[in-house]
Design a protein around this motif. Structure first.
Motif, PDB file in Angstrom:
ATOM      1  N   VAL A 131      81.803   8.248  33.641  1.00  0.00           N
ATOM      2  CA  VAL A 131      83.005   7.746  32.952  1.00  0.00           C
ATOM      3  C   VAL A 131      83.913   7.038  33.962  1.00  0.00           C
ATOM      4  O   VAL A 131      84.471   5.973  33.667  1.00  0.00           O
ATOM      5  CB  VAL A 131      83.753   8.886  32.223  1.00  0.00           C
ATOM      6  N   ALA A 132      84.020   7.593  35.166  1.00  0.00           N
ATOM      7  CA  ALA A 132      84.813   6.942  36.218  1.00  0.00           C
ATOM      8  C   ALA A 132      84.225   5.569  36.544  1.00  0.00           C
ATOM      9  O   ALA A 132      84.963   4.612  36.775  1.00  0.00           O
ATOM     10  CB  ALA A 132      84.855   7.817  37.465  1.00  0.00           C
ATOM     11  N   TYR A 133      82.897   5.475  36.523  1.00  0.00           N
ATOM     12  CA  TYR A 133      82.240   4.188  36.760  1.00  0.00           C
ATOM     13  C   TYR A 133      82.675   3.167  35.719  1.00  0.00           C
ATOM     14  O   TYR A 133      83.026   2.033  36.051  1.00  0.00           O
ATOM     15  CB  TYR A 133      80.716   4.354  36.730  1.00  0.00           C
ATOM     16  N   VAL A 134      82.648   3.563  34.450  1.00  0.00           N
ATOM     17  CA  VAL A 134      83.023   2.642  33.370  1.00  0.00           C
ATOM     18  C   VAL A 134      84.486   2.223  33.519  1.00  0.00           C
ATOM     19  O   VAL A 134      84.827   1.043  33.368  1.00  0.00           O
ATOM     20  CB  VAL A 134      82.765   3.285  31.991  1.00  0.00           C
ATOM     21  N   ARG A 135      85.348   3.172  33.837  1.00  0.00           N
ATOM     22  CA  ARG A 135      86.773   2.846  34.028  1.00  0.00           C
ATOM     23  C   ARG A 135      86.958   1.888  35.197  1.00  0.00           C
ATOM     24  O   ARG A 135      87.703   0.908  35.105  1.00  0.00           O
ATOM     25  CB  ARG A 135      87.570   4.125  34.269  1.00  0.00           C
ATOM     26  N   PHE A 136      86.299   2.196  36.317  1.00  0.00           N
ATOM     27  CA  PHE A 136      86.419   1.348  37.506  1.00  0.00           C
ATOM     28  C   PHE A 136      85.875  -0.047  37.208  1.00  0.00           C
ATOM     29  O   PHE A 136      86.496  -1.057  37.565  1.00  0.00           O
ATOM     30  CB  PHE A 136      85.675   1.982  38.689  1.00  0.00           C
ATOM     31  N   ALA A 137      84.720  -0.096  36.553  1.00  0.00           N
ATOM     32  CA  ALA A 137      84.095  -1.385  36.237  1.00  0.00           C
ATOM     33  C   ALA A 137      85.001  -2.241  35.365  1.00  0.00           C
ATOM     34  O   ALA A 137      85.086  -3.463  35.549  1.00  0.00           O
ATOM     35  CB  ALA A 137      82.748  -1.164  35.542  1.00  0.00           C
ATOM     36  N   SER A 138      85.698  -1.616  34.417  1.00  0.00           N
ATOM     37  CA  SER A 138      86.560  -2.388  33.517  1.00  0.00           C
ATOM     38  C   SER A 138      87.692  -3.077  34.285  1.00  0.00           C
ATOM     39  O   SER A 138      88.095  -4.182  33.930  1.00  0.00           O
ATOM     40  CB  SER A 138      87.115  -1.504  32.408  1.00  0.00           C
ATOM     41  N   VAL A 139      88.167  -2.450  35.346  1.00  0.00           N
ATOM     42  CA  VAL A 139      89.225  -3.058  36.164  1.00  0.00           C
ATOM     43  C   VAL A 139      88.610  -4.024  37.183  1.00  0.00           C
ATOM     44  O   VAL A 139      89.054  -5.160  37.332  1.00  0.00           O
ATOM     45  CB  VAL A 139      90.047  -1.963  36.893  1.00  0.00           C
ATOM     46  N   TYR A 140      87.564  -3.561  37.869  1.00  0.00           N
ATOM     47  CA  TYR A 140      86.955  -4.358  38.942  1.00  0.00           C
ATOM     48  C   TYR A 140      86.344  -5.661  38.430  1.00  0.00           C
ATOM     49  O   TYR A 140      86.517  -6.718  39.020  1.00  0.00           O
ATOM     50  CB  TYR A 140      85.904  -3.513  39.671  1.00  0.00           C
ATOM     51  N   ARG A 141      85.619  -5.587  37.329  1.00  0.00           N
ATOM     52  CA  ARG A 141      84.943  -6.769  36.792  1.00  0.00           C
ATOM     53  C   ARG A 141      85.883  -7.677  35.994  1.00  0.00           C
ATOM     54  O   ARG A 141      85.511  -8.781  35.641  1.00  0.00           O
ATOM     55  CB  ARG A 141      83.770  -6.358  35.900  1.00  0.00           C
ATOM     56  N   GLN A 142      87.067  -7.186  35.664  1.00  0.00           N
ATOM     57  CA  GLN A 142      88.075  -7.961  34.923  1.00  0.00           C
ATOM     58  C   GLN A 142      87.474  -8.603  33.674  1.00  0.00           C
ATOM     59  O   GLN A 142      87.505  -9.827  33.491  1.00  0.00           O
ATOM     60  CB  GLN A 142      88.713  -9.021  35.820  1.00  0.00           C
ATOM     61  N   PHE A 143      86.922  -7.781  32.811  1.00  0.00           N
ATOM     62  CA  PHE A 143      86.299  -8.269  31.581  1.00  0.00           C
ATOM     63  C   PHE A 143      87.300  -9.055  30.751  1.00  0.00           C
ATOM     64  O   PHE A 143      88.446  -8.668  30.605  1.00  0.00           O
ATOM     65  CB  PHE A 143      85.755  -7.094  30.754  1.00  0.00           C
ATOM     66  N   LYS A 144      86.818 -10.150  30.180  1.00  0.00           N
ATOM     67  CA  LYS A 144      87.677 -10.993  29.357  1.00  0.00           C
ATOM     68  C   LYS A 144      87.585 -10.621  27.879  1.00  0.00           C
ATOM     69  O   LYS A 144      88.373 -11.073  27.084  1.00  0.00           O
ATOM     70  CB  LYS A 144      87.310 -12.448  29.568  1.00  0.00           C
ATOM     71  N   GLY A 145      86.624  -9.771  27.556  1.00  0.00           N
ATOM     72  CA  GLY A 145      86.471  -9.362  26.165  1.00  0.00           C
ATOM     73  C   GLY A 145      85.509  -8.203  26.029  1.00  0.00           C
ATOM     74  O   GLY A 145      84.882  -7.765  26.994  1.00  0.00           O
TER      75      GLY A 145
END
Length: 152
Positions: free
Chosen positions: A122-136
């Motif tokens: 879950v921490a991976y998913v949270r980190f990825a959402s910030v790190y990768r800066q998803f646009k959608g």
């Protein structure tokens, strides 16, 4: 060592202990001036490369900054502060092993992305959402599919 209560330098070590990994020395101290006790932690200072940010700025490695980011990613998860500390130790070892004078923060982020699932998914998913800066949502779903595909 300066007393955090009164600022005096006159104190003595009451007890010293190594952590489990034998990388940090914890010292209990007693201030002779105000009789307060306090704890200090001693660790080896490694010569780590400078971090090169996306905009070209250079910044010194800040262990505390990494810990704060991981604490946010691991908030309300069964991850101890010791687990986070060990994780950051691993990142520091990779930085030291890199051997250069500079390293791009993008490389550092990729190291975190590679190893974070082992700490907490879950921490991976949270980190990825910030790190990768998803646009959608679609970009986010693509990352999740990629992550799930690599788990098998």
């Amino acid at each position: 060592m300066k007393c955090p209560y009164c600022g005096q330098l006159d104190n003595r070590v009451i007890d010293s202990r190594l952590n489990k990994d034998k990388t940090i020395t914890r010292r209990r101290r007693h201030c002779e001036a105000c009789n307060q006790r306090f704890t200090t932690y001693e660790r080896i200072e490694m010569m780590l490369p400078m971090l090169v940010k996306k905009d070209g700025r250079r910044e010194a490695w800040d262990r505390g900054k990494m810990i704060v980011g991981l604490e946010k990613a691991c908030e309300k998860r069964p991850v101890s502060l010791e687990d986070i500390d060990r994780f950051v130790d691993g990142i520091e070892h990779r930085l030291q092993d890199a051997g250069g004078k500079e390293i791009f923060t993008s490389q550092l982020g990729e190291w975190v992305m590679e190893t974070l699932p082992q700490l907490d998914e879950v921490a991976y998913v949270r980190f990825a959402s910030v790190y990768r800066q998803f646009k959608g949502v679609n970009e986010f779903m693509d990352e999740l599919k990629h992550f799930l595909g690599n788990q098998h």
